[in-house]
Write a protein that holds these residues in place. Sequence first.
Motif, mmCIF file in Angstrom:
data_model
loop_
_atom_site.group_PDB
_atom_site.id
_atom_site.type_symbol
_atom_site.label_atom_id
_atom_site.label_comp_id
_atom_site.label_asym_id
_atom_site.label_seq_id
_atom_site.Cartn_x
_atom_site.Cartn_y
_atom_site.Cartn_z
ATOM 1 N N GLN A 55 -7.256 2.735 -2.304
ATOM 2 C CA GLN A 55 -5.866 3.164 -2.402
ATOM 3 C C GLN A 55 -5.722 4.680 -2.333
ATOM 4 O O GLN A 55 -4.660 5.193 -1.972
ATOM 5 C CB GLN A 55 -5.247 2.634 -3.698
ATOM 6 C CG GLN A 55 -3.733 2.772 -3.776
ATOM 7 C CD GLN A 55 -3.013 2.052 -2.651
ATOM 8 O OE1 GLN A 55 -3.504 1.052 -2.142
ATOM 9 N NE2 GLN A 55 -1.871 2.563 -2.249
ATOM 10 N N GLY A 139 -6.625 -1.412 5.667
ATOM 11 C CA GLY A 139 -5.475 -1.362 4.779
ATOM 12 C C GLY A 139 -4.296 -0.770 5.531
ATOM 13 O O GLY A 139 -4.467 0.126 6.360
ATOM 14 N N VAL A 193 -5.819 -5.451 3.529
ATOM 15 C CA VAL A 193 -5.115 -5.236 2.267
ATOM 16 C C VAL A 193 -3.778 -4.581 2.587
ATOM 17 O O VAL A 193 -3.729 -3.583 3.321
ATOM 18 C CB VAL A 193 -5.924 -4.330 1.317
ATOM 19 C CG1 VAL A 193 -5.153 -4.087 0.025
ATOM 20 C CG2 VAL A 193 -7.283 -4.946 1.012
ATOM 21 N N ARG A 213 -6.316 -12.046 4.204
ATOM 22 C CA ARG A 213 -5.407 -10.980 3.777
ATOM 23 C C ARG A 213 -5.273 -10.994 2.260
ATOM 24 O O ARG A 213 -5.235 -12.058 1.642
ATOM 25 C CB ARG A 213 -4.031 -11.160 4.428
ATOM 26 C CG ARG A 213 -4.005 -10.878 5.916
ATOM 27 C CD ARG A 213 -2.665 -11.238 6.532
ATOM 28 N NE ARG A 213 -2.431 -12.677 6.485
ATOM 29 C CZ ARG A 213 -2.908 -13.539 7.369
ATOM 30 N NH1 ARG A 213 -3.652 -13.104 8.373
ATOM 31 N NH2 ARG A 213 -2.657 -14.827 7.263
ATOM 32 N N GLN A 214 -5.187 -9.806 1.693
ATOM 33 C CA GLN A 214 -5.030 -9.678 0.242
ATOM 34 C C GLN A 214 -3.960 -8.641 -0.052
ATOM 35 O O GLN A 214 -3.866 -7.618 0.628
ATOM 36 C CB GLN A 214 -6.346 -9.244 -0.412
ATOM 37 C CG GLN A 214 -6.228 -8.995 -1.915
ATOM 38 C CD GLN A 214 -7.546 -8.576 -2.534
ATOM 39 O OE1 GLN A 214 -8.561 -9.235 -2.352
ATOM 40 N NE2 GLN A 214 -7.535 -7.461 -3.255
ATOM 41 N N ARG A 215 -3.184 -8.916 -1.067
ATOM 42 C CA ARG A 215 -2.181 -7.950 -1.489
ATOM 43 C C ARG A 215 -2.833 -6.872 -2.344
ATOM 44 O O ARG A 215 -3.686 -7.172 -3.189
ATOM 45 C CB ARG A 215 -1.076 -8.639 -2.286
ATOM 46 C CG ARG A 215 0.097 -7.727 -2.603
ATOM 47 C CD ARG A 215 1.233 -8.497 -3.222
ATOM 48 N NE ARG A 215 2.365 -7.630 -3.484
ATOM 49 C CZ ARG A 215 3.491 -8.039 -4.044
ATOM 50 N NH1 ARG A 215 3.632 -9.309 -4.383
ATOM 51 N NH2 ARG A 215 4.474 -7.194 -4.258
ATOM 52 N N CYS A 216 -2.447 -5.637 -2.121
ATOM 53 C CA CYS A 216 -2.995 -4.517 -2.876
ATOM 54 C C CYS A 216 -2.750 -4.726 -4.367
ATOM 55 O O CYS A 216 -1.619 -4.970 -4.796
ATOM 56 C CB CYS A 216 -2.354 -3.216 -2.410
ATOM 57 S SG CYS A 216 -2.775 -1.786 -3.412
ATOM 58 N N GLN A 217 -3.804 -4.641 -5.172
ATOM 59 C CA GLN A 217 -3.685 -4.890 -6.603
ATOM 60 C C GLN A 217 -2.777 -3.874 -7.276
ATOM 61 O O GLN A 217 -2.042 -4.203 -8.208
ATOM 62 C CB GLN A 217 -5.074 -4.871 -7.243
ATOM 63 C CG GLN A 217 -5.975 -6.001 -6.768
ATOM 64 C CD GLN A 217 -7.346 -5.965 -7.406
ATOM 65 O OE1 GLN A 217 -7.609 -5.181 -8.307
ATOM 66 N NE2 GLN A 217 -8.240 -6.821 -6.934
#
Length: 259
Positions: A55, A139, A193, A213-217
Amino acid sequence: MNTCIHCGAELKLRPNWHVRKTIQTLNGPLFVAGRAKICTNAECSHCGTRYYASQVWALSLPDSSYGLDVHAYIGWRHEHDQRQLVEIQRELNEKGIEINERNVGKLYRQYLALLGASSEEVQKELDAIVAKHGGLIIGVDALQPEGHGSLLYVLYEILSGTVVSAIQLEPPNEQELTNWLLTYQKYPVLGSVTDGEERIIAALRAVWPTAPRQRCQEHFLGNLADEVLGYDTELRQQMRADLGGLPKSSDFPDDSAFF
């Protein structure tokens, strides 16, 4: 990222920071820090590989003390609103950002480089990551300059921490995002992400349909916090009303009065 992408073993957090700096953003100074994780599985073919906090790269370019939202603001004001760099400098100074005209020009050139797609150097870095890991983990994040309807979308590679490219759109739409990402379709993607924006997810699905796909924590937890904040404020107000009639500690009689 909590597990090695090659062996699945749990990654260990390194003690040292790989980035630690304060950046100037349109919302004020922001301290950012990131610690890498490492695979310590001796049987893994990539034992010792470091995985960096992703991030951080969505907030600021490496070796820059300004947020990417400042780049977006400078680019939009100069390109769209036809403001001179010295005028933009004054505007940023009024917003509390310490910057001179020379650095405004530098950030503007970096902005143009981001919009101009990846350089030969960046492409070599991406090729090296594919050769080492078998693909990229990408990302995509969106930044909105204060007071403007345009969005600056930033594409970065997570394993290497490489900022790849950017595009500024007003209004953003799925097809333009898809066309932008198609430039990099030749690279195999192991996963992505995002911040959960539907347009980004749809564009990623169109370009790399099989990539997980993953959502940003950070965004996920931030959205949860926004929901909780309302209840927390209401609860504090209720507690203040219920407990407001109690005397303050200084209003209690001296201890001697109880004996």
